[in-house]
Design a protein around this motif. Structure first.
Motif, PDB file in Angstrom:
ATOM      1  N   THR A 129       0.831  -1.212   0.000  1.00  0.00           N
ATOM      2  CA  THR A 129       0.000   0.000   0.000  1.00  0.00           C
ATOM      3  C   THR A 129       0.862   1.257   0.000  1.00  0.00           C
ATOM      4  O   THR A 129       0.465   2.277  -0.560  1.00  0.00           O
ATOM      5  CB  THR A 129      -0.935   0.026   1.220  1.00  0.00           C
ATOM      6  OG1 THR A 129      -0.169  -0.054   2.410  1.00  0.00           O
ATOM      7  CG2 THR A 129      -1.944  -1.091   1.152  1.00  0.00           C
ATOM      8  N   LYS A 130       2.059   1.193   0.611  1.00  0.00           N
ATOM      9  CA  LYS A 130       2.964   2.343   0.585  1.00  0.00           C
ATOM     10  C   LYS A 130       3.428   2.623  -0.840  1.00  0.00           C
ATOM     11  O   LYS A 130       3.486   3.767  -1.267  1.00  0.00           O
ATOM     12  CB  LYS A 130       4.182   2.097   1.474  1.00  0.00           C
ATOM     13  CG  LYS A 130       3.960   2.327   2.930  1.00  0.00           C
ATOM     14  CD  LYS A 130       5.262   2.190   3.679  1.00  0.00           C
ATOM     15  CE  LYS A 130       5.091   2.456   5.154  1.00  0.00           C
ATOM     16  NZ  LYS A 130       6.359   2.357   5.872  1.00  0.00           N
TER      17      LYS A 130
ATOM     18  N   LYS B 110       3.027   5.854  -5.743  1.00  0.00           N
ATOM     19  CA  LYS B 110       2.768   5.952  -7.180  1.00  0.00           C
ATOM     20  C   LYS B 110       1.638   6.943  -7.456  1.00  0.00           C
ATOM     21  O   LYS B 110       1.711   7.735  -8.390  1.00  0.00           O
ATOM     22  CB  LYS B 110       2.404   4.581  -7.757  1.00  0.00           C
ATOM     23  CG  LYS B 110       3.587   3.668  -7.926  1.00  0.00           C
ATOM     24  CD  LYS B 110       3.149   2.350  -8.544  1.00  0.00           C
ATOM     25  CE  LYS B 110       4.324   1.395  -8.665  1.00  0.00           C
ATOM     26  NZ  LYS B 110       3.909   0.110  -9.245  1.00  0.00           N
ATOM     27  N   LYS B 111       0.593   6.897  -6.641  1.00  0.00           N
ATOM     28  CA  LYS B 111      -0.507   7.844  -6.809  1.00  0.00           C
ATOM     29  C   LYS B 111      -0.028   9.281  -6.589  1.00  0.00           C
ATOM     30  O   LYS B 111      -0.400  10.196  -7.329  1.00  0.00           O
ATOM     31  CB  LYS B 111      -1.643   7.527  -5.836  1.00  0.00           C
ATOM     32  CG  LYS B 111      -2.473   6.356  -6.223  1.00  0.00           C
ATOM     33  CD  LYS B 111      -3.610   6.173  -5.237  1.00  0.00           C
ATOM     34  CE  LYS B 111      -4.441   4.956  -5.573  1.00  0.00           C
ATOM     35  NZ  LYS B 111      -5.538   4.772  -4.620  1.00  0.00           N
ATOM     36  N   PHE B 112       0.811   9.457  -5.574  1.00  0.00           N
ATOM     37  CA  PHE B 112       1.335  10.798  -5.282  1.00  0.00           C
ATOM     38  C   PHE B 112       2.167  11.315  -6.451  1.00  0.00           C
ATOM     39  O   PHE B 112       2.021  12.468  -6.876  1.00  0.00           O
ATOM     40  CB  PHE B 112       2.168  10.751  -3.996  1.00  0.00           C
ATOM     41  CG  PHE B 112       2.842  12.054  -3.674  1.00  0.00           C
ATOM     42  CD1 PHE B 112       2.111  13.119  -3.184  1.00  0.00           C
ATOM     43  CD2 PHE B 112       4.202  12.210  -3.873  1.00  0.00           C
ATOM     44  CE1 PHE B 112       2.714  14.324  -2.885  1.00  0.00           C
ATOM     45  CE2 PHE B 112       4.818  13.409  -3.586  1.00  0.00           C
ATOM     46  CZ  PHE B 112       4.072  14.469  -3.087  1.00  0.00           C
ATOM     47  N   LEU B 113       3.053  10.476  -6.996  1.00  0.00           N
ATOM     48  CA  LEU B 113       3.875  10.890  -8.131  1.00  0.00           C
ATOM     49  C   LEU B 113       3.032  11.136  -9.373  1.00  0.00           C
ATOM     50  O   LEU B 113       3.285  12.079 -10.137  1.00  0.00           O
ATOM     51  CB  LEU B 113       4.948   9.837  -8.410  1.00  0.00           C
ATOM     52  CG  LEU B 113       6.049   9.716  -7.358  1.00  0.00           C
ATOM     53  CD1 LEU B 113       6.978   8.557  -7.687  1.00  0.00           C
ATOM     54  CD2 LEU B 113       6.832  11.004  -7.241  1.00  0.00           C
TER      55      LEU B 113
ATOM     56  N   TRP C 183      -0.185  12.121  -9.446  1.00  0.00           N
ATOM     57  CA  TRP C 183      -0.888  13.385  -9.250  1.00  0.00           C
ATOM     58  C   TRP C 183       0.053  14.582  -9.385  1.00  0.00           C
ATOM     59  O   TRP C 183      -0.318  15.626  -9.934  1.00  0.00           O
ATOM     60  CB  TRP C 183      -1.586  13.417  -7.889  1.00  0.00           C
ATOM     61  CG  TRP C 183      -2.907  12.725  -7.901  1.00  0.00           C
ATOM     62  CD1 TRP C 183      -3.192  11.514  -7.362  1.00  0.00           C
ATOM     63  CD2 TRP C 183      -4.106  13.192  -8.508  1.00  0.00           C
ATOM     64  NE1 TRP C 183      -4.493  11.185  -7.581  1.00  0.00           N
ATOM     65  CE2 TRP C 183      -5.096  12.216  -8.289  1.00  0.00           C
ATOM     66  CE3 TRP C 183      -4.451  14.335  -9.203  1.00  0.00           C
ATOM     67  CZ2 TRP C 183      -6.393  12.344  -8.752  1.00  0.00           C
ATOM     68  CZ3 TRP C 183      -5.757  14.468  -9.656  1.00  0.00           C
ATOM     69  CH2 TRP C 183      -6.697  13.487  -9.438  1.00  0.00           C
ATOM     70  N   GLY C 184       1.267  14.427  -8.888  1.00  0.00           N
ATOM     71  CA  GLY C 184       2.245  15.511  -9.006  1.00  0.00           C
ATOM     72  C   GLY C 184       2.602  15.784 -10.453  1.00  0.00           C
ATOM     73  O   GLY C 184       2.694  16.936 -10.893  1.00  0.00           O
ATOM     74  N   ALA C 185       2.812  14.715 -11.244  1.00  0.00           N
ATOM     75  CA  ALA C 185       3.127  14.884 -12.670  1.00  0.00           C
ATOM     76  C   ALA C 185       1.945  15.481 -13.417  1.00  0.00           C
ATOM     77  O   ALA C 185       2.117  16.339 -14.297  1.00  0.00           O
ATOM     78  CB  ALA C 185       3.515  13.532 -13.265  1.00  0.00           C
ATOM     79  N   THR C 186       0.741  15.077 -13.066  1.00  0.00           N
ATOM     80  CA  THR C 186      -0.455  15.628 -13.710  1.00  0.00           C
ATOM     81  C   THR C 186      -0.606  17.114 -13.401  1.00  0.00           C
ATOM     82  O   THR C 186      -0.892  17.921 -14.286  1.00  0.00           O
ATOM     83  CB  THR C 186      -1.713  14.873 -13.232  1.00  0.00           C
ATOM     84  OG1 THR C 186      -1.541  13.473 -13.475  1.00  0.00           O
ATOM     85  CG2 THR C 186      -2.946  15.376 -13.935  1.00  0.00           C
TER      86      THR C 186
END
Length: 78
Positions: A5-6, A11-14, A16-19
């Motif tokens: 889950t970490k 991956k979700k954080f990266l 969203w950041g790239a988006t």
């Protein structure tokens, strides 16, 4: 399982950041509509100071010229 889950969270954080970063760069290249400034003419005022006058405010086609006396008394002395 906790480690899985970490990684997913990272991956979700990266993602969203790239988006977000790509969205900011796209909005940067969209041109903004600028207000058109009325064209002005620089003229010398009666007190000798430089002023800007809108071209629309000037009377076009006026042919009146000043005579020599008016030219000599144009700037008032204090």
């Amino acid at each position: 399982m906790d480690q899985n889950t970490k990684i997913s969270s990272r991956k979700k954080f990266l993602l969203w950041g790239a988006t977000l970063l790509s969205a900011v760069t796209v909005f940067k290249f969209i041109p903004e509509k600028k207000k058109e400034k009325n064209p002005t003419v620089k003229m010398l005022g009666q007190d000798g100071k430089l002023v800007e006058v809108d071209i629309e405010k000037l009377i076009h086609g006026r042919v009146n010229k000043i005579n020599d006396e008016q030219l000599k008394n144009w700037v008032t002395k204090k």
